[in-house]
Design a protein around this motif. Sequence first.
Motif, PDB file in Angstrom:
ATOM      1  N   ARG A 106       0.828  -1.217   0.000  1.00  0.00           N
ATOM      2  CA  ARG A 106       0.000   0.000   0.000  1.00  0.00           C
ATOM      3  C   ARG A 106       0.864   1.269   0.000  1.00  0.00           C
ATOM      4  NH1 ARG A 106      -5.142  -0.895  -1.042  1.00  0.00           N
ATOM      5  NH2 ARG A 106      -5.899   0.612   0.439  1.00  0.00           N
ATOM      6  N   ALA A 107       2.148   1.118  -0.272  1.00  0.00           N
ATOM      7  CA  ALA A 107       3.115   2.212  -0.168  1.00  0.00           C
ATOM      8  C   ALA A 107       2.737   3.457  -0.965  1.00  0.00           C
ATOM      9  CB  ALA A 107       4.510   1.729  -0.583  1.00  0.00           C
ATOM     10  N   GLY A 108       2.165   3.277  -2.137  1.00  0.00           N
ATOM     11  CA  GLY A 108       1.845   4.417  -2.982  1.00  0.00           C
ATOM     12  C   GLY A 108       0.483   5.034  -2.731  1.00  0.00           C
ATOM     13  N   HIS A 109      -0.258   4.500  -1.770  1.00  0.00           N
ATOM     14  CA  HIS A 109      -1.614   4.990  -1.506  1.00  0.00           C
ATOM     15  C   HIS A 109      -1.601   6.210  -0.583  1.00  0.00           C
ATOM     16  CE1 HIS A 109      -2.421   0.989  -3.034  1.00  0.00           C
ATOM     17  NE2 HIS A 109      -3.672   1.351  -3.217  1.00  0.00           N
ATOM     18  N   VAL A 110      -2.486   7.151  -0.859  1.00  0.00           N
ATOM     19  CA  VAL A 110      -2.672   8.304   0.020  1.00  0.00           C
ATOM     20  C   VAL A 110      -3.561   7.877   1.189  1.00  0.00           C
ATOM     21  CG1 VAL A 110      -2.322  10.040  -1.784  1.00  0.00           C
ATOM     22  CG2 VAL A 110      -4.631   9.153  -1.335  1.00  0.00           C
ATOM     23  N   PRO A 111      -3.531   8.619   2.309  1.00  0.00           N
ATOM     24  CA  PRO A 111      -4.299   8.220   3.494  1.00  0.00           C
ATOM     25  C   PRO A 111      -5.781   7.945   3.233  1.00  0.00           C
ATOM     26  CG  PRO A 111      -2.746   9.915   4.093  1.00  0.00           C
ATOM     27  CD  PRO A 111      -2.678   9.779   2.593  1.00  0.00           C
ATOM     28  N   SER A 112      -6.420   8.707   2.359  1.00  0.00           N
ATOM     29  CA  SER A 112      -7.854   8.495   2.118  1.00  0.00           C
ATOM     30  C   SER A 112      -8.138   7.135   1.475  1.00  0.00           C
ATOM     31  CB  SER A 112      -8.431   9.619   1.258  1.00  0.00           C
ATOM     32  OG  SER A 112      -7.799   9.626  -0.012  1.00  0.00           O
ATOM     33  N   ALA A 113      -7.122   6.496   0.911  1.00  0.00           N
ATOM     34  CA  ALA A 113      -7.294   5.183   0.293  1.00  0.00           C
ATOM     35  C   ALA A 113      -6.914   4.051   1.250  1.00  0.00           C
ATOM     36  CB  ALA A 113      -6.446   5.090  -0.978  1.00  0.00           C
ATOM     37  N   LEU A 114      -6.635   4.394   2.509  1.00  0.00           N
ATOM     38  CA  LEU A 114      -6.239   3.410   3.512  1.00  0.00           C
ATOM     39  C   LEU A 114      -7.305   3.300   4.597  1.00  0.00           C
ATOM     40  CD1 LEU A 114      -2.518   4.552   3.991  1.00  0.00           C
ATOM     41  CD2 LEU A 114      -3.327   2.615   2.622  1.00  0.00           C
ATOM     42  N   SER A 115      -7.414   2.128   5.204  1.00  0.00           N
ATOM     43  CA  SER A 115      -8.328   1.954   6.340  1.00  0.00           C
ATOM     44  C   SER A 115      -7.733   2.640   7.568  1.00  0.00           C
ATOM     45  CB  SER A 115      -8.517   0.460   6.631  1.00  0.00           C
ATOM     46  OG  SER A 115      -7.324  -0.083   7.171  1.00  0.00           O
ATOM     47  N   GLY A 116      -8.524   2.746   8.621  1.00  0.00           N
ATOM     48  CA  GLY A 116      -8.033   3.344   9.860  1.00  0.00           C
ATOM     49  C   GLY A 116      -6.834   2.592  10.423  1.00  0.00           C
ATOM     50  N   GLY A 117      -6.895   1.279  10.403  1.00  0.00           N
ATOM     51  CA  GLY A 117      -5.781   0.474  10.899  1.00  0.00           C
ATOM     52  C   GLY A 117      -4.532   0.655  10.058  1.00  0.00           C
ATOM     53  N   GLN A 118      -4.710   0.761   8.748  1.00  0.00           N
ATOM     54  CA  GLN A 118      -3.565   0.981   7.871  1.00  0.00           C
ATOM     55  C   GLN A 118      -2.962   2.359   8.099  1.00  0.00           C
ATOM     56  OE1 GLN A 118      -5.664   0.138   4.218  1.00  0.00           O
ATOM     57  NE2 GLN A 118      -4.761  -1.919   4.071  1.00  0.00           N
ATOM     58  N   ARG A 119      -3.809   3.360   8.280  1.00  0.00           N
ATOM     59  CA  ARG A 119      -3.295   4.711   8.567  1.00  0.00           C
ATOM     60  C   ARG A 119      -2.515   4.715   9.882  1.00  0.00           C
ATOM     61  NH1 ARG A 119      -8.588   8.198   7.576  1.00  0.00           N
ATOM     62  NH2 ARG A 119      -9.429   6.383   6.551  1.00  0.00           N
ATOM     63  N   GLN A 120      -3.027   3.978  10.878  1.00  0.00           N
ATOM     64  CA  GLN A 120      -2.327   3.931  12.157  1.00  0.00           C
ATOM     65  C   GLN A 120      -0.963   3.279  11.990  1.00  0.00           C
ATOM     66  OE1 GLN A 120      -1.845   5.586  14.686  1.00  0.00           O
ATOM     67  NE2 GLN A 120      -3.557   5.037  15.984  1.00  0.00           N
ATOM     68  N   ARG A 121      -0.888   2.230  11.178  1.00  0.00           N
ATOM     69  CA  ARG A 121       0.403   1.573  10.961  1.00  0.00           C
ATOM     70  C   ARG A 121       1.364   2.459  10.177  1.00  0.00           C
ATOM     71  NH1 ARG A 121      -1.171  -4.022   8.709  1.00  0.00           N
ATOM     72  NH2 ARG A 121      -3.153  -3.020   8.304  1.00  0.00           N
ATOM     73  N   VAL A 122       0.854   3.281   9.262  1.00  0.00           N
ATOM     74  CA  VAL A 122       1.707   4.270   8.594  1.00  0.00           C
ATOM     75  C   VAL A 122       2.239   5.247   9.636  1.00  0.00           C
ATOM     76  CG1 VAL A 122       1.757   6.206   6.950  1.00  0.00           C
ATOM     77  CG2 VAL A 122       0.601   4.071   6.331  1.00  0.00           C
ATOM     78  N   ALA A 123       1.371   5.680  10.555  1.00  0.00           N
ATOM     79  CA  ALA A 123       1.797   6.609  11.610  1.00  0.00           C
ATOM     80  C   ALA A 123       2.864   5.971  12.502  1.00  0.00           C
ATOM     81  CB  ALA A 123       0.594   7.053  12.439  1.00  0.00           C
ATOM     82  N   VAL A 124       2.730   4.691  12.781  1.00  0.00           N
ATOM     83  CA  VAL A 124       3.740   3.993  13.593  1.00  0.00           C
ATOM     84  C   VAL A 124       5.059   3.929  12.825  1.00  0.00           C
ATOM     85  CG1 VAL A 124       4.392   1.779  14.609  1.00  0.00           C
ATOM     86  CG2 VAL A 124       2.092   2.685  14.981  1.00  0.00           C
ATOM     87  N   ALA A 125       5.002   3.572  11.544  1.00  0.00           N
ATOM     88  CA  ALA A 125       6.223   3.524  10.733  1.00  0.00           C
ATOM     89  C   ALA A 125       6.895   4.893  10.702  1.00  0.00           C
ATOM     90  CB  ALA A 125       5.903   3.045   9.321  1.00  0.00           C
ATOM     91  N   ARG A 126       6.085   5.953  10.574  1.00  0.00           N
ATOM     92  CA  ARG A 126       6.639   7.317  10.572  1.00  0.00           C
ATOM     93  C   ARG A 126       7.327   7.613  11.899  1.00  0.00           C
ATOM     94  NH1 ARG A 126       2.208  11.608  10.294  1.00  0.00           N
ATOM     95  NH2 ARG A 126       1.957  10.755  12.363  1.00  0.00           N
TER      96      ARG A 126
END
Length: 163
Positions: free
Chosen positions: A60-80
């Motif tokens: 999902r690396a190329g997806h913008v936040p609106s194309a991600l689920s809440g859990g996926q957005r949270q995991r992006v935030a953790v990676a950040r």
Amino acid sequence: MCWPRFRCETVGFVFQAFQLMDELSAVENVELPALLAGRSPGKARKRVGGLLERVGLADRAGHVPSALSGGQRQRVAVARALMNEAVLVLADEPTDNLDSQATGDVLRLFDSLREAGQTLVMVTQDRQIAATADRAVGLRGGRIVQETRAAAVGANRFAAVVR
């Protein structure tokens, strides 16, 4: 000491509402702290790939936040939060509004951080989640009203503050 630099290099933040940049992809959101710290874009991009794989979002690396689920957005935030190899990760209600599977994913990731030697402080209202910590501190009105420690915990690398 330069406090902004110290924060950027030593502390990772996982915000309750993710605080991702809407117009940036997952890769760009994760690499942003490294670029702000003055790291080379090439080295930052290499690290991002590993972090997104670690949180299960390489696809999902190329997806913008609106194309991600809440859990996926949270995991992006953790990676950040991990991008600059933070010694301390501060997480504010990181499982709030997540389904049980996404909550489990985030908690397993936090457990792996602790095992890798990072320190995590999480604020939560969920006592079951707080119970997964090595140490839990209950606060009421800004005062400590309860404190528990897990048996046989040496490093106390995962603490939860219960509001």
